[in-house]
Design a protein around this motif. Structure first.
Motif, PDB file in Angstrom:
ATOM      1  N   HIS A  91       0.838  -1.198   0.000  1.00  0.00           N
ATOM      2  CA  HIS A  91       0.000   0.000   0.000  1.00  0.00           C
ATOM      3  C   HIS A  91       0.873   1.247   0.000  1.00  0.00           C
ATOM      4  O   HIS A  91       1.952   1.277   0.603  1.00  0.00           O
ATOM      5  N   ASN A  92       0.378   2.275  -0.667  1.00  0.00           N
ATOM      6  CA  ASN A  92       1.120   3.531  -0.807  1.00  0.00           C
ATOM      7  C   ASN A  92       0.555   4.550   0.182  1.00  0.00           C
ATOM      8  O   ASN A  92      -0.655   4.767   0.248  1.00  0.00           O
ATOM      9  N   TYR A  93       1.468   5.194   0.955  1.00  0.00           N
ATOM     10  CA  TYR A  93       1.075   6.180   1.965  1.00  0.00           C
ATOM     11  C   TYR A  93       1.751   7.528   1.729  1.00  0.00           C
ATOM     12  O   TYR A  93       2.038   8.274   2.663  1.00  0.00           O
ATOM     13  N   SER A  94       1.995   7.834   0.440  1.00  0.00           N
ATOM     14  CA  SER A  94       2.641   9.108   0.135  1.00  0.00           C
ATOM     15  C   SER A  94       1.742  10.293   0.448  1.00  0.00           C
ATOM     16  O   SER A  94       2.212  11.429   0.526  1.00  0.00           O
ATOM     17  N   PHE A  95       0.427  10.027   0.609  1.00  0.00           N
ATOM     18  CA  PHE A  95      -0.491  11.135   0.918  1.00  0.00           C
ATOM     19  C   PHE A  95      -0.428  11.528   2.393  1.00  0.00           C
ATOM     20  O   PHE A  95      -0.974  12.552   2.780  1.00  0.00           O
ATOM     21  N   ARG A  96       0.197  10.718   3.228  1.00  0.00           N
ATOM     22  CA  ARG A  96       0.270  11.012   4.652  1.00  0.00           C
ATOM     23  C   ARG A  96       1.354  12.068   4.901  1.00  0.00           C
ATOM     24  O   ARG A  96       2.419  12.063   4.272  1.00  0.00           O
ATOM     25  N   SER A  97       1.073  12.957   5.843  1.00  0.00           N
ATOM     26  CA  SER A  97       2.025  14.027   6.135  1.00  0.00           C
ATOM     27  C   SER A  97       3.300  13.494   6.769  1.00  0.00           C
ATOM     28  O   SER A  97       4.373  14.085   6.602  1.00  0.00           O
ATOM     29  N   TYR A  98       3.225  12.359   7.489  1.00  0.00           N
ATOM     30  CA  TYR A  98       4.455  11.842   8.086  1.00  0.00           C
ATOM     31  C   TYR A  98       5.434  11.374   7.012  1.00  0.00           C
ATOM     32  O   TYR A  98       6.646  11.359   7.225  1.00  0.00           O
ATOM     33  N   TYR A  99       4.914  10.999   5.820  1.00  0.00           N
ATOM     34  CA  TYR A  99       5.792  10.599   4.718  1.00  0.00           C
ATOM     35  C   TYR A  99       6.497  11.821   4.139  1.00  0.00           C
ATOM     36  O   TYR A  99       7.728  11.814   3.938  1.00  0.00           O
ATOM     37  N   THR A 100       5.747  12.867   3.857  1.00  0.00           N
ATOM     38  CA  THR A 100       6.332  14.073   3.258  1.00  0.00           C
ATOM     39  C   THR A 100       7.319  14.726   4.226  1.00  0.00           C
ATOM     40  O   THR A 100       8.366  15.233   3.795  1.00  0.00           O
ATOM     41  N   GLN A 101       7.011  14.743   5.519  1.00  0.00           N
ATOM     42  CA  GLN A 101       7.937  15.329   6.496  1.00  0.00           C
ATOM     43  C   GLN A 101       9.242  14.546   6.539  1.00  0.00           C
ATOM     44  O   GLN A 101      10.331  15.134   6.597  1.00  0.00           O
ATOM     45  N   ALA A 102       9.150  13.218   6.545  1.00  0.00           N
ATOM     46  CA  ALA A 102      10.366  12.416   6.585  1.00  0.00           C
ATOM     47  C   ALA A 102      11.170  12.543   5.294  1.00  0.00           C
ATOM     48  O   ALA A 102      12.413  12.573   5.329  1.00  0.00           O
ATOM     49  N   MET A 103      10.500  12.603   4.133  1.00  0.00           N
ATOM     50  CA  MET A 103      11.218  12.748   2.876  1.00  0.00           C
ATOM     51  C   MET A 103      11.893  14.105   2.772  1.00  0.00           C
ATOM     52  O   MET A 103      12.833  14.277   1.984  1.00  0.00           O
ATOM     53  N   ASN A 104      11.446  15.074   3.559  1.00  0.00           N
ATOM     54  CA  ASN A 104      12.122  16.377   3.620  1.00  0.00           C
ATOM     55  C   ASN A 104      13.267  16.363   4.633  1.00  0.00           C
ATOM     56  O   ASN A 104      13.849  17.415   4.927  1.00  0.00           O
ATOM     57  N   GLY A 105      13.561  15.163   5.200  1.00  0.00           N
ATOM     58  CA  GLY A 105      14.679  15.033   6.118  1.00  0.00           C
ATOM     59  C   GLY A 105      14.357  15.355   7.556  1.00  0.00           C
ATOM     60  O   GLY A 105      15.264  15.463   8.381  1.00  0.00           O
ATOM     61  N   GLN A 106      13.075  15.490   7.897  1.00  0.00           N
ATOM     62  CA  GLN A 106      12.662  15.838   9.253  1.00  0.00           C
ATOM     63  C   GLN A 106      11.853  14.687   9.865  1.00  0.00           C
ATOM     64  O   GLN A 106      11.192  13.931   9.145  1.00  0.00           O
ATOM     65  N   PRO A 107      11.911  14.569  11.206  1.00  0.00           N
ATOM     66  CA  PRO A 107      11.024  13.565  11.833  1.00  0.00           C
ATOM     67  C   PRO A 107       9.557  13.938  11.584  1.00  0.00           C
ATOM     68  O   PRO A 107       9.181  15.116  11.614  1.00  0.00           O
ATOM     69  N   GLY A 108       8.744  12.944  11.356  1.00  0.00           N
ATOM     70  CA  GLY A 108       7.341  13.177  11.049  1.00  0.00           C
ATOM     71  C   GLY A 108       6.416  12.681  12.141  1.00  0.00           C
ATOM     72  O   GLY A 108       6.713  11.710  12.833  1.00  0.00           O
TER      73      GLY A 108
END
Length: 636
Positions: A133-150
């Motif tokens: 399953h894909n969870y790229s819509f979750r904010s914890y994914y985008t925060q982590a991909m920006n190098g920050q804890p989500g």
């Protein structure tokens, strides 16, 4: 015109009544208001303390998992699998994540790739697994991909369970300055444990997010509801974020009744499970997560305090009014007494003369009454002395009555030695005539032994028939029981009664009178033999033991027992269940009185075998010189 003189008085009375009623209303209202303010302050203080502790507990519970994603992101197994997921078996990593989940006590642990697709998860073996399953819509994914804890809170898309998500980026090469994360490690924490602890409090707790959605609550009915009504745009925006899946997010029904201060409010509910109750509402912001925690304390204690204060104020006001009325009435009575004082003095003088005559007459009557009372007291003292003498005579008579019952057995015990003595004496004379001195001496020795046996029987009778010395001493229970049984030796043998003795090997000492204690045991053994006379296998059980500073002696039989209705009357004088002419009913009464005189007690009860009589006496110390034990019976 006729009633005009009374009108001012009636009007003043009405004014006073209205003033008193107004004072009562004002006093009760002021007392209730003071009690409301004070009770509300105390309730608000309690609510603040509970809210602060609950918020700290929630924050501490969540932050203890904050370190897990960064720690897991540095694991070599995670980074090695993320480097080439297509060429490796994901099962070792799935099982590793499952062990981390179990050890840390979280709900789920899973790994996302650059596109947000789940590569490995701790729930790989469940039907609703996250793998694929894909969870790229979750904010914890985008925060982590920006190098920050989500961080993120919401409903799981697969499990639909409320959870808080922590994420951390996973780098395969974190040395390059422009390096980007190659994946995301995520843990999910359930909040049911925190909500279960809220249910134990005497308050309602719930947490809202920035959109005023109640996602945690001590009442399950309040969860997934909106603090305030949502319009269509707000509802569409929340559904696009998929934070709460397709939950309807209905209005909770909360209504603000009054604002006490900047933080506290009085609220109620228009609908839902909390309808019909009023609450004090306090709110505290949890800055770490951007939430607000609310506490609702019922206002029932405040209303109760108001009623109590109002009633107490009304009661005090009534006492004051009553006291004032009594004082005014006493003032009026005093004025009336002063007006009639002279006439009363005259009346008192006349009454005083009559009283003197009456007192003289009553004095003569009292003197005569005192003389009669003194005579009655002397007569009562003489009667009590006669009663004590009669009781002592009854005790002795009861002992002699037992001796009469034993006469047949004693006669048999004495006849046998007498016949043997006569035979031995005749043989001895014959042996002397024949100059056979040795045989004559042996016969004379047998005669001596038989006379000693008869002396023992006579001594037992004399000992039992003598009067008590009234002196308490240490008595050996085993010796006393053996003596009592020896008196019934012939009767026990003829009735084939089995005697069972359960007593300690060492002497058991009690404080009492030897003769009186022997008499009680003889009475109880005689009653037991009477009760078992019709049994096919009569049995008599004697047992003794110490319990603390007392010693208990039990006499049991396997007879028919004692009727429950007779247990309360069995120690009364002249009470007997035997046929007329079989006894006076004094044995147990005398035995009970003897035990009381010895400082003990006698209790009757039933067992599963028959009747049981328990004697309780104070434990004694062994005497310095133990009393001489009675000689054992010797047979010719």
């Amino acid at each position: 015109m006729i009633h005009s003189p009374l009108f001012p008085s009636s009007r003043r009375r009405l004014v006073w009544i209205l003033a008193l009623l107004l004072g009562l209303v004002v006093g009760m209202w002021q007392a209730a208001e003071f009690a409301r303010v004070r009770a509300l302050g105390e309730l608000e203080e309690d609510a603040e303390n509970e809210l602060r502790l609950s918020a700290a507990n929630l924050q501490g519970y969540l932050l203890r998992f904050d370190y897990l994603p960064p720690m897991l992101a540095t694991r070599e197994a995670v980074r090695r699998f993320l480097a080439s997921p297509q060429s490796q078996n994901p099962m070792p990593l799935n099982m590793l994540l499952d062990r981390f989940r179990f050890t840390a006590g979280v709900s789920d642990v899973y790994l996302l790739d650059r596109e947000g697709t789940t590569l490995a998860a701790s729930n790989w073996h469940r039907p609703n697994t996250f793998i694929g399953h894909n969870y790229s819509f979750r904010s914890y994914y985008t925060q982590a991909m920006n190098g920050q804890p989500g961080r993120f809170f919401g409903l799981g898309t697969q499990s639909l369970e409320r959870g808080y998500f922590f994420s951390a980026p996973v780098w395969l090469d974190d040395t390059a300055p422009d390096a980007t994360p190659d994946g995301v490690i995520v843990i999910k924490v359930l909040l049911d444990e925190v909500e279960q602890s809220w249910a134990e409090q005497d308050a309602e707790l719930f947490v809202t997010d920035g959109d005023d959605i109640i996602f945690m609550a001590s009442r399950p009915e309040l969860r997934m509801s909106a603090l305030y009504p949502l319009d269509v745009a707000e509802r569409d925006m929340l559904r696009r974020t998929r934070r709460y899946a397709m939950e309807p997010l209905n209005y909770s029904g909360i209504r603000v009744d009054a604002d006490d201060n900047a933080n506290g409010r009085q609220v109620s509910f228009e609908q839902g499970p909390l309808t019909g109750e009023h609450y004090l509402s306090l709110t505290q912001t949890i800055t770490e997560f951007g939430w607000q925690m609310h506490i609702l304390k019922p206002l029932t204690p405040v209303a109760r305090a108001q009623w109590i204060a109002a009633l107490m104020a009304g009661g005090l006001y009534g006492l004051l009014v009553l006291g004032g009325g009594v004082g005014w009435q006493r003032w009026r009575l005093r004025r009336e007494r002063e007006a009639f004082a002279e006439r009363e003095r005259q009346t008192l003088a006349r009454v005083r003369d009559e009283l003197e005559v009456s007192v003289a007459r009553r004095t003569r009557d009292l003197v005569a009454s005192n003389q009669r009372l003194s005579s009655e007291i002397d007569e009562r003292l003489r009667a009590e002395a006669s009663l004590r003498q009669t009781q002592d005579e009854l005790v002795q008579a009861a002992k002699l009555a037992v001796l009469g019952q034993l006469a047949a057995g004693i006669n048999h015990e004495l006849n046998q030695p007498l016949a043997a003595i006569r035979a031995y004496a005749e043989n001895a004379r014959r042996f002397i005539e024949l100059a056979r001195t040795e045989q004559a001496d042996a016969n004379l020795g047998q005669i001596v032994e038989l006379t000693e046996r008869m002396a023992e029987i006579s001594a037992q009778l004399r000992q039992f028939s003598r009067k008590s010395s009234e002196r308490h001493e240490s008595i050996a229970v085993q010796t006393c029981a053996e003596y009592a049984l020896r008196l019934f030796q012939n009767r026990l043998r003829e009735s084939h009664t089995e005697v069972i003795q359960t007593m300690p090997a060492e002497p058991l000492w009690v404080v009492g009178d030897l003769v009186r204690l022997e008499q009680v045991l003889v009475n109880l053994i005689g009653n037991a033999l009477q009760a078992t006379s019709g049994q096919p296998a009569p049995r008599l059980i004697l047992s003794a033991g110490s319990e603390g500073d007392v010693v208990q002696i039990r006499v049991e039989d396997n007879g028919p027992g004692i009727d429950e209705e007779h247990l309360t009357h069995i120690f009364e004088p002249f009470f007997t269940t035997r046929a007329p002419g079989s006894g006076l009913g004094l044995g147990l009464s005398i035995s009970s009185r003897i035990m009381k005189d010895l400082g003990g007690s006698l209790v009757a009860s039933n067992t599963d075998r028959g009747a049981c009589f328990t004697l309780t006496l104070a434990a004694g110390e062994p005497p310095v010189e133990p009393p001489a034990q009675p000689l054992e019976s010797r047979h010719a």
